[in-house]
Write an enzyme that holds these catalytic residues in place. Structure first.
Site, mmCIF file in Angstrom:
data_model
loop_
_atom_site.group_PDB
_atom_site.id
_atom_site.type_symbol
_atom_site.label_atom_id
_atom_site.label_comp_id
_atom_site.label_asym_id
_atom_site.label_seq_id
_atom_site.Cartn_x
_atom_site.Cartn_y
_atom_site.Cartn_z
ATOM 1 N N HIS A 93 0.820 -1.207 0.000
ATOM 2 C CA HIS A 93 0.000 0.000 0.000
ATOM 3 C C HIS A 93 0.858 1.262 0.000
ATOM 4 O O HIS A 93 0.420 2.325 -0.431
ATOM 5 C CB HIS A 93 -0.911 0.047 1.225
ATOM 6 C CG HIS A 93 -1.812 -1.129 1.361
ATOM 7 N ND1 HIS A 93 -2.774 -1.427 0.428
ATOM 8 C CD2 HIS A 93 -1.887 -2.095 2.305
ATOM 9 C CE1 HIS A 93 -3.422 -2.519 0.807
ATOM 10 N NE2 HIS A 93 -2.893 -2.955 1.927
ATOM 11 N N HIS A 118 5.515 7.041 6.395
ATOM 12 C CA HIS A 118 5.228 6.432 5.101
ATOM 13 C C HIS A 118 4.729 7.518 4.167
ATOM 14 O O HIS A 118 4.506 8.661 4.591
ATOM 15 C CB HIS A 118 4.178 5.321 5.280
ATOM 16 C CG HIS A 118 2.905 5.845 5.844
ATOM 17 N ND1 HIS A 118 2.636 5.831 7.195
ATOM 18 C CD2 HIS A 118 1.851 6.459 5.255
ATOM 19 C CE1 HIS A 118 1.459 6.390 7.401
ATOM 20 N NE2 HIS A 118 0.956 6.792 6.242
ATOM 21 N N HIS A 120 2.431 8.945 0.585
ATOM 22 C CA HIS A 120 1.308 8.858 -0.351
ATOM 23 C C HIS A 120 1.591 9.766 -1.529
ATOM 24 O O HIS A 120 2.185 10.841 -1.385
ATOM 25 C CB HIS A 120 0.001 9.321 0.294
ATOM 26 C CG HIS A 120 -0.382 8.573 1.529
ATOM 27 N ND1 HIS A 120 -1.159 7.442 1.505
ATOM 28 C CD2 HIS A 120 -0.106 8.803 2.841
ATOM 29 C CE1 HIS A 120 -1.349 7.010 2.742
ATOM 30 N NE2 HIS A 120 -0.710 7.815 3.571
ATOM 31 N N HIS A 137 3.580 10.853 6.085
ATOM 32 C CA HIS A 137 2.817 10.787 7.338
ATOM 33 C C HIS A 137 3.704 10.196 8.422
ATOM 34 O O HIS A 137 4.073 9.024 8.352
ATOM 35 C CB HIS A 137 1.559 9.926 7.160
ATOM 36 C CG HIS A 137 0.465 10.599 6.388
ATOM 37 N ND1 HIS A 137 -0.568 9.911 5.786
ATOM 38 C CD2 HIS A 137 0.248 11.915 6.148
ATOM 39 C CE1 HIS A 137 -1.382 10.786 5.201
ATOM 40 N NE2 HIS A 137 -0.908 12.000 5.398
ATOM 41 N N THR A 206 -6.106 6.842 7.479
ATOM 42 C CA THR A 206 -6.611 7.019 6.106
ATOM 43 C C THR A 206 -6.647 5.698 5.352
ATOM 44 O O THR A 206 -6.893 5.684 4.147
ATOM 45 C CB THR A 206 -5.752 8.030 5.316
ATOM 46 O OG1 THR A 206 -4.441 7.490 5.141
ATOM 47 C CG2 THR A 206 -5.684 9.361 6.032
ATOM 48 N N THR A 207 -6.371 4.615 6.057
ATOM 49 C CA THR A 207 -6.457 3.275 5.465
ATOM 50 C C THR A 207 -7.334 2.421 6.367
ATOM 51 O O THR A 207 -7.477 2.713 7.565
ATOM 52 C CB THR A 207 -5.064 2.633 5.379
ATOM 53 O OG1 THR A 207 -4.502 2.570 6.693
ATOM 54 C CG2 THR A 207 -4.149 3.419 4.469
HETATM 55 ZN ZN LIG Z 1 -0.758 7.790 5.592
#
Ligand SMILES: [Zn+2]
Length: 256
Positions: A93, A118, A120, A137, A206-207
């Site tokens: 992801h 991590h 995005h 993040h 957000t996941t």
């Molecule tokens: Zn994130």
């Protein structure tokens, strides 16, 4: 660790545990989800697994668009980030960097310890409806177990690369790879913008499982990455951003 060529880079490959983005419940394996697709995409996350229902039913979901803010005398974010070793995981992801305990920040009377960070692309949060190229993040936890995520917006800059992020972007793992680079030292403090002004609001992971009661602090000032670094990440993840979610009356505070 084994010395292989080049000698300073010992790559330890392993199947990554299902770490997920922003702290999944540890050890819990959930249904597969994705950023695209009619079935597994964000609009259907809640249907994929009963434990994902907050993704649809939650009232303070992340990410959000940051447009209307209330300027307030917010407490400053005081970072005590260390130089540290790290391991880099591609969990399917995102690319996640796990760091040992020791780096933290203080805000008001709360201390949050850094767990991992991590990326995005594009940024999940938007400012006035606009994405930045990427976001980092930085996921923390305080003594009470509450999560505090510091978002670092990232834009392509004039320099060919951002040296603070180079140890990561030079060693981006493929899906389900975990890489530790022998001798790699991350200068975590150098990965943040000098100006620590921020937006503050309540939100969620957000996941999936989209758990709420996450304290979000989005730094206002983006940092610059090299365009080649952004391209390298996008070769792995073309787009891994959840769409913005309804504000539902939440107030976004903005530091002065
Ligand atoms: Zn994130």
């Amino acid at each position: 660790m084994l010395g292989i060529t080049p000698p300073t880079k010992t790559l330890a490959l392993a199947f990554a545990a299902f770490l997920g983005c922003a702290a999944h419940a540890s050890g819990t394996v959930h249904a597969h989800w994705d950023y695209q697709g009619a079935h597994e995409g964000p609009a259907n996350w809640a249907e994929l697994d009963p434990t994902f229902e907050t993704c649809a039913k939650g009232g303070s979901q992340s990410p959000i668009d940051i447009s209307s803010t209330v300027k307030t005398d917010l407490p400053s974010l005081n970072f005590d980030y260390r130089k540290t070793e790290a391991s880099i995981v591609n969990n399917g992801h995102t690319v996640q960097v796990n760091v040992p305990a020791g780096s933290q920040f203080k805000v008001g009377d709360q201390t949050y310890g850094l767990l991992q960070f991590h990326f995005h692309t594009p940024s999940e949060e938007t400012i006035g409806g606009k994405h930045t190229a990427m976001v980092g993040h930085f996921v923390h936890k305080n003594a009470a177990g509450q999560l505090g995520v510091v978002a670092v917006l990232m834009q392509p800059g004039p320099m060919p690369r951002n040296e603070a992020y180079a140890p990561i972007f030079d060693h981006l793992p493929r899906p389900n790879e975990k890489i530790t680079v022998e001798g790699m030292e991350l200068d975590l403090a150098a990965m943040l913008p000098a100006d620590k002004g921020y937006y503050s609001f309540d939100g969620s992971l957000t996941t999936p499982p989209c758990s709420e009661s996450v304290n979000w602090m989005v730094l206002k000032r983006p940092i610059a990455l090299g365009s080649g670094q952004i391209k390298a990440f996008r070769r792995l993840f073309n787009a891994n951003a959840r769409p913005v979610q309804p504000l539902n009356g939440r107030v976004i505070k903005e530091s002065l």
